[in-house]
Design a protein around this motif. Structure first.
Motif: not given
Lengths: 285, 618
Positions: B572, B585, B588-589
């Motif tokens: 990621m 990212r 949030s993830e």
């Protein structure tokens, strides 16, 4: 063909024992060393019911199943449940098997006892070979058990719960499956099955206190060939072991029968240690 | 309480003096003019204790139930008997030949038996006992078949005929000698390695121990005393028959082992003597022998996990008094200078893995360099642990390359990966029972620095050298992680934080090219996390390559030089802590923070971290 019938029916006995191992293994991942001894007790109870008490066959089958189920229940309570260390279960169930051998010897003596069979003991001709009624029954029982259990495990809720338990005990627990109770029930059911088939097994092999040890080993070999937990595997394994034994003792001599089976076991363990029908799972840390 | 000082004084001396004295007493028995029946029982008890001791190596130390001692016993007996029939009556020659014959049986049956988990050895060896009469019948020309082997000549030693008294001494000397060998194995690094194996094959493999070979070694080595016992038995009665090697004998051996304590050296003697003298005496017992043996195994398996010797040990400990609890001083001496930990470059390129239809990893890259801490983060199910297990060789890769410096690892088994230089800790510390902190740490050097069993038994120079180095290195790494003051404590008794440090020390002692830490901070309190972080920093500064798989985001931020974030089996994000912290990212993830939310980010972050930490501590 007579030889093949003999081998197949012998193999059916081993397969039935292996099915018993499998039921316990699938439900609780334990190996009940004493399962073959349960079958032996079933054969003895059948002898007592038929010969001593002159009871009708159906009643004897019910009594034998109930009696051996009870023995299995006791075994689970004293030799499996209280054991903390998984390593020790092998020792305690072996202890249970020796205990049952000893009790059988004290109760029924060490001479082989002949268990009469309800369908008679006259050989009939089938496919160019001579076969006894009990042999046909044994083969039929083994096949029916595998088919029936396969059906049961896929169609009934209990069966599905058992499969789920075998896959992941904790997940089954979280899903509301009473894992311990179910495992206990499966253990007792395996015992009832062993009691039920005792009459058939005893009719073919005699009821004798050394029966347990012989059945335990051959049953294990069948399991090793088919793979732990595989029901169809028991039929293939049983066929292989039964035929090997029959042919080896016919053409090489009685003392080669066990040796032939042992060689099959060694070969399977060397080539496919997980058995023919079970794919090797990768280890999880 | 008068017994207390005496017990303490004995405990202070070398403990092996006690069995040695008992052994000398046993050898001198012929001078005591005992009754014939007692002397015979003693001889049989010694033979039985040899058999039990062999089983203990396999059952108690390697954790594999075997029932084949009887087959090896028979192999030894028939080898010696047939030699004697042909005029080779020298007892030393017979013992050697019998030992070798039994060892061969052990190796040949152990190889298939150990391929499939625990039951297969039990069953294969059980089968062996059942086969025995058949095999003897097939070779009846040589073995006498069911009638037994007759015509065994009286034993001689260097051409001199042995009297019954002499022969008693021979049996006693062989028994004492074997137990000395057994004791030397048990207290050596091999004994510790066997305990590691019994604790967990996964642990053993991750420490570079070849599980199969180790088990085979224990099982096959256990054949040797059985073979010796066979030779001694053949020349005792000058007659052997298949009946002496029945399944009943196999179960008696097992019962004696369980009774005496399978995981002990001298428990075998207790178990064998009690069964021989106590139970086998009465003819009445013969009828009930199966019932009693069976009941015994059940009770023994349920209640007496350590057997009588385990019971005795705990009583002994109480008599000697608890060891003074090691002072849990937080400022234990810490070395100012840390010796170099030469790390290697771990490179993971395009690694993919699927389980059935589930694609757990889809082409992941990662580089961990010496002198740096590389952290691997990601939500549950993102593939962190899978990746770790692939690096360690527990899973096969579907595609991609894993390399340590120039050595490619992806085709190796876990033990070879470990020997190549990958060391790891476990989420739940994996530490064998019954050994001290020092021994547990020293076990980390077992695979990398070899000394054979023979060298250990005879205490040859190379064994002593390796042993000295083991001790010195253990001190060094225990200093490094700061728990040297606990080195004599029982390893499993340590609190979680110290067990984690112990695992780190066990890794460091093997001079690993890369150190993999699997969720090493989970379940620790703040102090413990801080100490662990300090140790990790020290390893990094010494030049080690550290890979940290961690949920504690705060720890990761404070420790890592580089962070690799995984999600759904894919990379990621990758970068320095600052970069990752500002990566939308990841926020949030992984942390579930909406970057557009108006709240001040660092406040939210702290809350989430606490939450994440709690989630991990289950």
């Amino acid at each position: 063909m007579t030889l093949i019938w003999g081998g197949l029916s012998l193999g059916a006995i081993y397969a039935i024992v292996a099915i018993g191992y499998n039921i316990v293994f699938i439900s609780s991942k334990t190996f009940n060393f004493a399962h073959a001894q349960l079958t032996m007790v079933g054969a003895f109870v059948a002898y007592t019911g038929l010969v001593k008490w002159h009871l009708p066959t159906v009643l004897v089958l019910v009594i034998a199943a109930a009696a051996v189920a009870l023995v299995a229940a006791i075994e689970e309570r004293i030799a499996i449940r209280p054991v903390g260390d998984m390593h020790n279960i092998l020792v305690t169930t072996l202890g249970a098997s020796i205990l049952l051998d000893g009790i059988a010897q004290l109760t029924w003596g060490s001479q082989p006892l002949s268990v009469p069979f309800f369908a008679g003991d006259k050989a009939i001709s089938l496919f160019g070979g001579r076969v006894y009624p009990v042999e046909i029954f044994l083969i039929a029982i083994a096949v029916l058990l595998v088919v029936g259990l396969g059906f049961y495990s896929r169609r009934s809720l209990t069966g599905l719960a058992l499969l789920g338990m075998a896959e992941d005990r904790e997940a089954a627990l979280l899903r509301g499956v009473n894992v311990r109770r179910l495992a206990f029930m499966a253990f007792v059911a395996a015992g009832a099955l062993a009691g039920f088939v005792g009459l058939f097994v005893g009719s073919k092999t005699f009821a004798v206190s050394t029966l347990g040890a012989a059945l335990a080993l051959k049953g294990f070999v069948v399991l090793a060939i088919g793979g732990f937990g595989s029901m169809p595997g028991t039929l293939v394994g049983g066929t292989l072991v039964g035929l090997a034994e029959a042919f080896a003792s016919r053409y090489l001599g009685g003392e080669y029968a066990n040796l032939a089976v042992f060689l099959i076991l060694v070969t399977i363990l060397m080539l496919r240690p997980a058995g023919l029908f079970v794919r090797t799972k990768e280890r999880v840390v | 309480m008068a017994g207390l000082p005496l017990a303490r004084r004995i405990a202070a001396g070398p403990l092996w003096l006690v069995p040695l004295a008992a052994g000398i007493l046993l050898i001198l028995v012929p001078y005591f003019n005992l009754e014939y029946s007692i002397v015979r029982q003693l001889q049989l008890a010694m033979i039985l204790s040899l058999l039990v001791s062999g089983l203990n190596l396999s059952l108690g130390f390697a954790g594999e139930l075997a029932l084949g001692q009887v087959a090896m016993y028979a192999a030894g007996a028939y080898t010696a008997g047939m030699l004697s029939q042909r005029g080779h009556t020298d007892i030393v020659l017979q013992l050697v030949a019998a030992g070798v014959a039994a060892l061969l049986v052990g190796i040949l049956t152990g190889i298939p038996g150990l391929r499939l988990g625990s039951w297969s050895l039990a069953m294969t060896s059980f089968f062996l006992v059942l086969l025995l009469p058949d095999v003897l019948a097939i070779f009846r020309e040589d073995t006498g078949g069911r009638n037994g082997l007759t015509g065994i000549l009286s034993p001689t030693l260097f051409g001199r005929m042995l009297t019954p008294e002499d022969y008693f001494m021979v049996i006693a000397i062989v028994t004492v000698a074997w137990f000395a060998v057994m004791r030397n194995i048990a207290v050596s690094r091999h004994g510790t390695a066997l305990r590691v194996l019994k604790q967990s094959p996964v642990l053993a493999a991750s420490m570079g121990i070849n599980v199969f070979r180790m088990k085979l070694m224990a099982y096959a080595l256990g054949a040797v005393p059985a073979g010796l016992a066979g030779a001694l038995f053949a020349s005792l009665d000058l007659y052997i028959s298949p009946e002496a090697f029945s399944f009943t004998v196999a179960t008696t051996i097992l019962a004696a082992s369980v009774l005496g304590g399978s995981a002990s050296v001298y428990g075998a003697v207790f178990g064998a003597f009690i069964l021989q003298f106590g139970l086998n005496q009465s003819t009445e017992f013969q009828r009930y022998s199966l019932v009693v043996t069976g009941a015994f195994l059940i009770i023994g398996g349920v209640l007496l996990t350590g057997g009588l010797s385990g019971l005795a040990r705990s009583l002994w400990k109480r008599a000697v008094g608890e060891e003074p609890a090691a002072a849990a001083d937080k400022d234990a001496a810490r070395p100012d200078e840390v010796p170099a930990v030469p790390g290697k470059v771990l490179k993971v390129e395009g690694v993919a893995k699927s389980f059935g239809g589930n694609q757990a990893l889809k082409g992941v890259d990662l580089v961990a360099s010496p002198g740096k801490v590389t952290a691997l983060i990601g939500p549950n199910g993102s593939g962190k642990t899978t990746l770790l297990n692939m690096i360690c060789g527990f899973y096969r890769t579907d595609a991609g390359v894993i390399a340590l410096d120039d050595r490619q690892l992806q085709r190796m088994g876990p033990d070879r990966v470990a020997r190549t230089g990958v060391a790891r800790t476990f989420q739940t510390p994996n530490i064998p029972e019954g050994i001290t902190v020092r021994e547990a740490v020293m076990a980390g050097r077992y695979a990398g620095h070899r000394a054979t069993v023979l060298e250990a038994v005879l205490r040859l120079p190379r064994y002593r050298k390796v042993r000295r180095a083991d001790l010195a290195e253990a001190d060094r790494v225990l200093d490094l992680v700061g728990i040297r003051h606990l080195e004599d404590a029982e390893a499993t008794a340590l609190p979680l934080g110290q067990r984690r440090l112990l695992e780190v020390a066990r890794c460091l002692i093997s001079n690993p090219g890369v150190l993999l830490l699997d969720e090493t901070a989970s379940g620790l309190d703040e102090d413990e996390v801080e100490r662990l972080a300090e140790v990790i920093r020290r390893v990094r500064d010494a030049g080690g390559t550290v890979v940290l798989v961690e949920h504690n985001f705060q720890l990761v931020l404070s420790l890592a030089d580089e962070i690799v974030a995984l999600a759904h089996g894919e990379l990621m994000a990758k970068g320095t802590p600052e970069e990752i912290q500002n990566n939308e990212r990841v926020m949030s993830e992984y942390l579930g923070i909406d970057p557009d939310a108006p709240a001040a980010p660092h406040v939210v972050l702290a809350d989430v971290i606490d939450g994440a930490q709690e989630g991990v501590e289950r």
